[in-house]
Design a protein around this motif. Structure first.
Motif, mmCIF file in Angstrom:
data_model
loop_
_atom_site.group_PDB
_atom_site.id
_atom_site.type_symbol
_atom_site.label_atom_id
_atom_site.label_comp_id
_atom_site.label_asym_id
_atom_site.label_seq_id
_atom_site.Cartn_x
_atom_site.Cartn_y
_atom_site.Cartn_z
ATOM 1 N N LYS A 1 -8.184 -40.052 -30.065
ATOM 2 C CA LYS A 1 -7.475 -41.267 -29.634
ATOM 3 C C LYS A 1 -7.778 -41.645 -28.180
ATOM 4 O O LYS A 1 -7.365 -42.687 -27.721
ATOM 5 N N LYS B 1 -0.270 -37.033 -17.788
ATOM 6 C CA LYS B 1 -0.192 -37.737 -19.065
ATOM 7 C C LYS B 1 0.663 -36.949 -20.058
ATOM 8 O O LYS B 1 0.784 -35.727 -19.974
ATOM 9 N N ASN B 2 1.250 -37.680 -21.005
ATOM 10 C CA ASN B 2 2.055 -37.040 -22.039
ATOM 11 C C ASN B 2 1.262 -36.022 -22.842
ATOM 12 O O ASN B 2 1.788 -34.984 -23.221
ATOM 13 N N ALA B 3 0.004 -36.315 -23.107
ATOM 14 C CA ALA B 3 -0.833 -35.414 -23.887
ATOM 15 C C ALA B 3 -1.000 -34.078 -23.174
ATOM 16 O O ALA B 3 -0.988 -33.022 -23.811
ATOM 17 N N LYS B 4 -1.118 -34.113 -21.862
ATOM 18 C CA LYS B 4 -1.295 -32.861 -21.117
ATOM 19 C C LYS B 4 -0.015 -32.040 -21.101
ATOM 20 O O LYS B 4 -0.065 -30.819 -21.111
ATOM 21 N N LEU C 1 -6.795 -39.936 -25.468
ATOM 22 C CA LEU C 1 -5.682 -39.630 -24.565
ATOM 23 C C LEU C 1 -5.966 -38.464 -23.618
ATOM 24 O O LEU C 1 -5.260 -38.287 -22.639
ATOM 25 N N PHE D 1 -5.677 -35.894 -30.025
ATOM 26 C CA PHE D 1 -5.571 -36.567 -28.726
ATOM 27 C C PHE D 1 -6.936 -36.995 -28.218
ATOM 28 O O PHE D 1 -7.094 -38.086 -27.663
ATOM 29 N N ARG D 2 -7.935 -36.143 -28.390
ATOM 30 C CA ARG D 2 -9.284 -36.469 -27.934
ATOM 31 C C ARG D 2 -9.858 -37.643 -28.714
ATOM 32 O O ARG D 2 -10.505 -38.517 -28.158
#
Length: 61
Positions: free
Chosen positions: A58, A2-5, A60, A55-56
């Motif tokens: 949202k 994922k983009n967040a990671k 993601l 992020f959390r």
């Protein structure tokens, strides 16, 4: 992945490099460099934790 990671991996790498810069500043015996590097580590880690929380929230992560 994922983009967040990917973003979080970037923050982790930036924090490690900032921690290494503390050692480099010690090697050069630069007091200003040491304090600057410590401030940089705190700023990167703080912004990284803030981003992780966003992020959390949202969903993601």
């Amino acid at each position: 992945m994922k983009n967040a990671k990917v973003v979080m991996a970037f923050f982790a790498l930036a924090a490690v490099l900032a921690m290494c810069s503390i050692g480099i500043a010690v090697a050069f015996k630069s007091v200003i460099g040491i304090f600057g590097a410590i401030i940089l580590v705190c700023a990167i880690m703080g912004y990284g934790f803030k981003t992780k929380r966003q992020f959390r929230d949202k969903g993601l992560l």
